[in-house]
Design an enzyme around this catalytic site. Sequence first.
Site, short mmCIF file in Angstrom:
data_model
loop_
_atom_site.label_atom_id
_atom_site.label_comp_id
_atom_site.label_asym_id
_atom_site.label_seq_id
_atom_site.Cartn_x
_atom_site.Cartn_y
_atom_site.Cartn_z
N ASP A 141 -10.70 10.82 -11.83
CA ASP A 141 -10.51 10.78 -10.37
C ASP A 141 -11.41 11.80 -9.66
O ASP A 141 -11.37 13.00 -9.98
CB ASP A 141 -9.06 11.14 -9.99
CG ASP A 141 -8.03 10.17 -10.53
OD1 ASP A 141 -8.32 9.45 -11.48
OD2 ASP A 141 -6.91 10.17 -9.99
N GLU B 91 -1.68 4.00 -6.10
CA GLU B 91 -2.18 5.34 -6.36
C GLU B 91 -3.30 5.73 -5.39
O GLU B 91 -3.98 4.89 -4.81
CB GLU B 91 -2.74 5.39 -7.79
CG GLU B 91 -1.77 4.81 -8.81
CD GLU B 91 -1.98 5.38 -10.18
OE1 GLU B 91 -1.33 6.39 -10.48
OE2 GLU B 91 -2.79 4.83 -10.94
#
Length: 491
Positions: A75, A341
């Site tokens: 990420d 998410e």
Amino acid sequence: LSGVPGFPLPSIHTQQAYDPASDFTSRWTRADALQIKAHSSTSVAVGQNSMPAQLTMPNIPADFPQTSPDVWIWDTWTLIDKHADQFSYNGWEVIFSLTADPNAGYTFDDRHVHARIGFFYRRAGIPASQRPVNGGWIYGGHLFPDGTSAQVFAGTTYTEQAEWSGSARLMNVHGNTVSVFYTDLAFNRNANAGNITPPVAVITQTLGQIHADFRHVWFTGFGTHTPLLRPDGTYYQTGQQNEFYSFRDPFTFEDPQHPGVNYMVFEGNTAGDRGTPNCTEADLGYRPNDPHAETLQEVLDSGAYYQKANIGLAIAENGSLSKWKFLPPLISSNCVNDQTERPQMYIKDGKYYVFTISHRTTYAAGVDGPDGVYGFVGNGIRSDFQPMNYGSGLVLGNPTDLNTAAGTDFDPNPDQNPRAFQSYSHYIMPGGLVESFIDTVEGRRGGALSPTVRLQIAKSASVVDLRYGNGGLGGYGDIPANRADINIAGF
Ligand code: FRU
């Protein structure tokens, strides 16, 4: 009104805006999500892409370069202001990534409990074609001093502690204070990685300063970590209600319709004890007398109620963004999907887009879709959000054969498209550019930045721009700033 033969119609969503503090939560319904299957081809050869090309990320080559020899990265986010503009600092572009040590004896799939936020930098203003093929990012090390993110768990029992996703906000243009919002995690696990007690996730703030000279970028501060939010069990599910709960990935912004007010979106789950069979007709979202509607009993009998993601909203109670209050969720996906998410609010042409990432393997029984980006559009930050693209929600999926079982990134189904897990954790940047990380391509694991792609977004539709880069794929890790912060004091 005509839908796809054999499928229900999507739910009606007006895009109408509501007061951000009101208790209207829009729904990504089963009727909506079924539009993904409705637009998936049933006649492709096994293991090909069954999804529409304009909603599919082009194939990442299997010989992709690593971003860094030192760390796995996944990420990734940029240095943004309250409007999500991306800033360079004194001539350097900066990114923040979850990182883990590839030489520490654990596997890529076990990286999550070891995650530390790291940072990278590179000179601003150089076109992708003139960069090294891997994007040319220089690894700057961990962002926070060792041990500081563990402060939040002082006096508690845990076996591992990690730093999960968030965002980095430049507090003032012409200044150098950076507020990092991230998810502080403590795990208490046995030798088989089972939970002795549920993981503890705390949305946390820490302040630091960015510095740069002609050779490099570095940070100071980040010594004090302030817990901001723990799930309340009323709007947002707690670890006590479900040991597999999600509560993470804060992204802050100011709403142009409410100047001076700061909001945060984050990943949550609908509150309540895991396994409670309480999805409703509204979660299914079928129109009256739709001949293809499921009954509520059929859905409950399938066990779909184990999947109940939501996208949370909080409002800041002070200007330093160190005090926050929960508001009701913006979007729920009860009996649809368990994980929405890294949500972000993307404002374009007066429309408010909530983008989020989700997985094929977190869909509820009877609904399906690829790993990738999902999007919802409305007229304000709280709206009756309309799922984008045929009302489905799908924006940018990995090449996937929805007719064939998913497998997983760590245990692939040999019949599935070898790029079904090619990328994940996409973040939509100014101009529709999308960065993400490489997970698995033809069995080769990544931990590197993906080629950037570009979306063209208009009203409730989007397409992948195949004229961007090479057949739609831009440079690896091409994450450009669209604004420059020049801090004279910092020179
Ligand atoms: C998405 C994600 C985030 C989380 C991180 C943990 O890739 O699941 O929600 O912060 O990964 O590694």
